[in-house]
Design a protein around this motif. Structure first.
Motif, PDB file in Angstrom:
ATOM      1  N   LEU A 252      13.560  41.303  54.886  1.00  0.00           N
ATOM      2  CA  LEU A 252      14.174  41.246  55.870  1.00  0.00           C
ATOM      3  C   LEU A 252      15.148  39.076  56.267  1.00  0.00           C
ATOM      4  O   LEU A 252      13.368  38.832  56.653  1.00  0.00           O
ATOM      5  N   PHE A 257      15.343  42.882  62.453  1.00  0.00           N
ATOM      6  CA  PHE A 257      16.934  43.216  62.944  1.00  0.00           C
ATOM      7  C   PHE A 257      17.549  41.884  63.634  1.00  0.00           C
ATOM      8  O   PHE A 257      17.482  41.186  63.892  1.00  0.00           O
ATOM      9  N   THR A 261      20.982  41.943  58.868  1.00  0.00           N
ATOM     10  CA  THR A 261      20.353  43.128  58.464  1.00  0.00           C
ATOM     11  C   THR A 261      21.147  44.369  57.542  1.00  0.00           C
ATOM     12  O   THR A 261      20.281  45.152  56.698  1.00  0.00           O
ATOM     13  N   SER A 265      20.080  45.686  53.722  1.00  0.00           N
ATOM     14  CA  SER A 265      19.169  46.234  53.137  1.00  0.00           C
ATOM     15  C   SER A 265      20.303  47.993  52.390  1.00  0.00           C
ATOM     16  O   SER A 265      19.363  48.217  51.400  1.00  0.00           O
TER      17      SER A 265
END
Length: 416
Positions: A252, A257, A261, A265
């Motif tokens: 990540l 976040f 992100t 993802s």
């Protein structure tokens, strides 16, 4: 003056002409021989697709159109109002002309009078092929953006990330709290190959593969939760536990976040890559230990591998705690019901109060899986509670213990 008026009229005509060219460039009429086009579909767009200009299409035609989903659209529909494609094989369309539509990772051929009507959460590819023999009146179709993308900027625990409105989470990813945890893990980090590490703990033939949450196994905030503590708990109860680093170190961005992100993802939520790692790396490692049974378990992002892997007959049971696969599948171009329909192994869903309806009692998951699925709801809990909830809160401590017992009972039933 007359000259200035003339210039204004010309400017307007040029603007109209440019607009017309733009629209016509997005409406596709297949030409003779080979046609290949790419069309971006945004919110509010509807474009036509026709196999030919005249009454009948020509022979030896190959017309390919890639409909790309734009940033303002999250769902498209390709449907035909007129459809007459010559073929002597009405079931599989293998003997003659055909229109092949590819969407959601699957391709299907259409012929005769069977009209395509395909909805997709990703790009759609349409290919029309005709041979040199008998020809028909062809197809008249349209592609439409049926669902606009709406975005919500979140502030609590997201670093200001903006997320498309998909998967039923109303534009936001379920909050995944970061908590400090000074636990000393009892297992060891091992190398499964040159770029994939794993945490391994326990022994025996009853094996459990744990799929980590969005923070990963080797990220800067990975050990702030209780993932390894859970793995040690399962090992103490007789299981041989492996936590593979599905991200292969591509963790990540920034450890939390943020604006990058969503794109990140989407890149890691890739079933093709996950299946390859499972088949070529993880399963061979497990098989070296001669497993009597294999269970899979995951939290948050980790439910995405769990529900996919559960389609294999090598998996005896699957557990998803505060699952996030409903939000991930549309981004991956997948249909949740179709993926659930492939599951063979019994499933246990432990869901928080704010979870989407599809994973709750009476939702889509129960509708598709039936007796294969057990759902236990924790109405007082928020997303991430099992591995990142604050144990100083009595309700959280209570429900974490309850979750641990449910997992033990479930694995005891199905892992032998």
């Amino acid at each position: 003056t007359q000259n200035s008026h003339t210039m204004k009229v010309v400017a307007v005509l040029v603007a109209v002409a440019c607009f017309s060219v733009s629209v016509e460039a997005s409406n596709v009429i297949c030409g003779a021989k080979t046609t290949s086009k790419s069309v971006t579909v945004e919110d509010g767009d509807t474009f036509s697709f026709k196999t030919q200009k005249g009454k009948k299409y020509r022979g030896n035609t190959k017309c390919t159109v890639d409909y790309k989903m734009g940033d303002t659209c999250t769902k498209m529909l390709f449907a035909c109002t007129k459809f007459n494609i010559n073929n002597n094989d009405k079931r599989k369309c293998r003997k003659g002309d055909q229109v092949t539509v590819t969407a959601n990772g699957k391709s299907k051929a259409y012929c005769k009078n069977k009209k395509p009507k395909v909805t997709s959460a990703g790009d759609i590819s349409v290919v029309f092929n005709s041979n040199r023999w008998k020809h028909s009146s062809g197809a008249s179709c349209k592609v439409t953006c049926t669902e606009a993308a709406s975005t919500v900027t979140t502030t609590e625990g997201y670093g200001g990330a903006t997320w498309p409105n998909s998967g039923g989470y109303n534009g936001t990813w379920p909050s995944e709290p970061v908590v400090e945890n000074n636990y000393t893990a009892k297992g060891q980090m091992i190398d499964l190959d040159t770029t994939m590490q794993a945490y391994q703990v326990g022994s025996g033939s009853k094996m459990v593969v744990w799929s980590h949450d969005i923070y990963g196994l080797t990220g800067e905030n990975s050990d702030n939760g209780r993932t390894k503590e859970w793995a040690d708990f399962l090992a103490e109860n007789g299981y041989n536990v492996l936590i593979p680093d599905w991200y292969r170190g591509n963790n990540l961005p920034g450890g939390t976040f943020g604006p990058d992100t969503f794109a990140w993802s989407a890149s890691v939520s890739n079933w093709t890559k996950i299946e390859s790692d499972w088949t070529n790396v993880i399963l061979p490692y497990l098989q070296e230990g001669s497993p009597s049974s294999i269970g899979v378990i995951g939290t948050c992002w980790g439910s995405f591998p769990v529900v996919h892997l559960s389609m294999f007959d090598t998996i005896s049971a699957g557990v998803s705690m505060h699952p996030s696969h409903p939000a991930l599948m549309p981004t991956a171009g997948e249909d949740e019901a179709e993926v659930l329909g492939l599951i063979q192994a019994p499933q246990l869903f432990l869901v928080e109060g704010e979870a989407v309806d599809s994973v709750k009692t009476g939702g889509l998951s129960e509708e598709v899986l039936g007796d294969k699925l057990t759902v236990v709801e924790f109405p007082d809990m928020t997303h991430g509670w099992t591995v990142r909830g604050n144990l100083e809160e009595p309700d959280v401590a209570r429900d974490v213990l309850k979750a641990k017992q449910l997992v033990l009972d479930f694995f005891e039933t199905y892992l032998n």
